[in-house]
Design an enzyme around this catalytic site. Structure first.
Site, short mmCIF file in Angstrom:
data_model
loop_
_atom_site.label_atom_id
_atom_site.label_comp_id
_atom_site.label_asym_id
_atom_site.label_seq_id
_atom_site.Cartn_x
_atom_site.Cartn_y
_atom_site.Cartn_z
CB SER A 263 -0.98 -0.25 0.81
OG SER A 263 -2.17 0.50 1.00
CE LYS A 267 -0.04 5.25 -2.19
NZ LYS A 267 -0.72 4.60 -2.97
CD1 TRP A 354 -8.00 3.38 -2.55
CD2 TRP A 354 -9.68 4.19 -3.39
NE1 TRP A 354 -7.92 4.62 -1.92
CE2 TRP A 354 -8.98 5.07 -2.69
CE3 TRP A 354 -10.67 4.67 -4.33
CZ2 TRP A 354 -9.47 6.35 -2.84
CZ3 TRP A 354 -11.09 5.86 -4.28
CH2 TRP A 354 -10.58 6.77 -3.60
CG HIS A 404 -5.62 -2.47 0.09
ND1 HIS A 404 -4.80 -2.60 -0.95
CD2 HIS A 404 -5.14 -1.74 1.04
CE1 HIS A 404 -3.87 -1.75 -0.60
NE2 HIS A 404 -4.14 -1.26 0.57
C1 GTR Z 1 -5.35 4.64 1.43
C2 GTR Z 1 -4.75 5.48 0.08
C3 GTR Z 1 -4.05 4.51 -0.49
C4 GTR Z 1 -3.12 3.43 0.22
C5 GTR Z 1 -3.88 3.07 1.53
C6 GTR Z 1 -2.85 2.38 2.54
O1 GTR Z 1 -6.14 5.48 1.97
O2 GTR Z 1 -5.66 5.85 -0.64
O3 GTR Z 1 -3.14 5.31 -1.53
O4 GTR Z 1 -1.99 4.10 0.46
O5 GTR Z 1 -4.16 4.23 1.85
O6 GTR Z 1 -1.48 2.70 2.58
O7 GTR Z 1 -3.45 1.82 3.36
#
Ligand code: GTR
Length: 424
Positions: A263, A267, A354, A404
């Site tokens: 997540s 990045k 997402w 996720h």
């Molecule tokens: C979410 C965000 C994503 C991702 C995620 C995370 O809210 O929109 O870009 O980074 O968090 O890191 O859990």
């Protein structure tokens, strides 16, 4: 005039988002707008890159420079580890399977001190071991229920269900993330695992007075300049500093470090791996927008949404591109291409719209020409593979069933991929 400067001037003349078309996040493939991706093997001045030398000398640096100045933000200087404090060591962890080490990397500058704690488990071995390096979300003590892991004293976002209240963790959060960290399996497969709580480098909030950023301020600077690092870049920087330490650890093979992240931490891992060629392998676990997913598709999380919800993650220049994706001289396939020739794994999940699984697949696919230029297979698929059917070349990709998360299925593939490239 450089591209960066041109865009900067444009941003001054036209206020942010002047041409913006505000829209709801897209979750329906038929609504993806028409877009044209910048070609990874064509320079900004329009020259086709025909050999590895031109890639290395010209194209790679110009792409990297756009990501630095327009997307994540440049690290404004150099700062080495001042001290390494060994906090705890046990050569009989995990029922005798592993060595556990806990240590603090200490940074000093501008009259400030920052201590960032590393937790590592290494399989017992006569030779140096390859490792996975990955940040954790809530503190080292959450990756496993080992009672010897130190509780973090850092600021952590509140999670009342885990007893994290007033931004301080308690015993109740020990091991709460252990499902995502199959440490015993990783050790048994011959790999070590190295982790740090990402907030040790920069707490994840829109505040540039804390974390590592102020260590680099000059004069009465209060926050990074337009093209200077946001939090993702700071976290990426931190991963490279952990690697600096690993280069000195007699039990770790620093030439065989896979940097992995989930997540937002995915990045950061991809950005770290793109810049720092010492990382031998890069693994993106559902890194999504601003990670492995193409921005121009505007599917799932978009630049406008991410810049609004997480204004501190990217550099301030990046805000110009909210709903202006096509003005960006790069897209995320070019970030992935910076990892070449090193092995890269991009993983998606079916229910994680997402993060735009298809956008992640396409970015991996369109990074491939750089691998091909180097005589490597890149991603051996032109169409998106079926769910739970990984494809593995020098770039690997899978979309697994489920949400996720980081699952055993994901780790099965990462271990297999590591066996292909990191085993001796
Ligand atoms: C979410 C965000 C994503 C991702 C995620 C995370 O809210 O929109 O870009 O980074 O968090 O890191 O859990």
């Amino acid at each position: 005039m450089s591209i960066g400067r041109f865009i900067f001037l444009l941003a001054l003349i036209f206020p942010f988002g002047m041409f913006a078309q505000k829209s709801e996040p897209i979750s329906d493939e038929s609504k993806v707008p028409a877009y044209e991706l910048p070609e990874v093997l064509k320079t900004f001045s329009g020259r086709t890159v025909k050999n590895v030398k031109t890639w290395e000398k010209k194209r790679r640096p110009e792409i990297l420079s756009v990501f630095e100045n327009q997307v994540y933000g440049k690290v404004p200087g150099e700062l080495k580890i001042s001290d390494v404090e060994m906090l705890e060591q046990d050569s009989d962890a995990f029922g005798g399977l592993a060595i556990r080490k806990q240590l603090a990397l200490v940074f000093r500058n501008n009259g400030k001190t920052l201590r960032a704690e590393v937790l590592m488990y290494l399989p017992k071995s006569d030779s140096k071991v390859p490792v996975f390096l990955s940040y954790n979300f809530l503190g080292n003590h959450t990756v496993c229920d080992d009672p010897h892991i130190r509780l973090t004293e850092s600021w952590v976002p509140d999670q009342p269900a885990y007893g994290i209240i007033n931004n301080q963790v308690t015993e109740q959060s020990r091991g709460v993330d252990s499902n995502r960290w199959p440490i015993e399996r990783i050790l048994k497969a011959g790999y070590g695992i190295v982790t740090m709580y990402y907030g040790d480098i920069d707490p994840d909030k829109n505040d540039f007075s804390d974390g590592i950023h102020p260590f680099f301020y000059t004069g009465n600077q209060q926050k990074p300049r337009l093209n200077e690092w946001g939090s993702l870049s700071a976290w990426g920087w931190g991963l490279s500093r952990i690697l600096d330490y690993l280069e000195t650890d007699p039990q770790v093979d620093a030439h065989r470090v896979a940097v992995m992240g989930f997540s937002r931490l995915g990045k950061a891992a991809v950005w770290a791996g793109a810049q720092d060629v010492r990382f031998a392998m890069v693994i993106s676990n559902e890194s999504g927008c601003g990670g492995a997913a193409l921005s121009r598709r505007k599917f799932g999380e978009t630049l406008a949404v991410i810049n609004k919800n997480f204004p501190h993650w990217f550099c301030d220049n990046f805000k110009f591109y909210s709903d202006m994706e096509s003005a960006l001289p790069v897209d995320q396939h070019m970030l992935l291409a910076l990892v070449a020739p090193r092995p890269l794994y991009v993983a998606s999940a079916e229910d994680d719209w997402w993060s735009d699984p298809k956008g992640e697949f396409l970015a991996a696919k369109f990074a491939s020409p750089v691998y091909n230029l180097m005589g490597l297979p890149g991603l051996p698929a032109t169409d998106m593979p079926a769910v739970n059917e990984p494809v593995m070349g020098t770039i690997a990709y899978h979309i697994r069933s489920g949400k996720h998360d980081v699952t055993d299925f994901d780790w099965d593939q990462y271990l297999k991929f590591a066996d292909m490239y990191l085993k001796r």
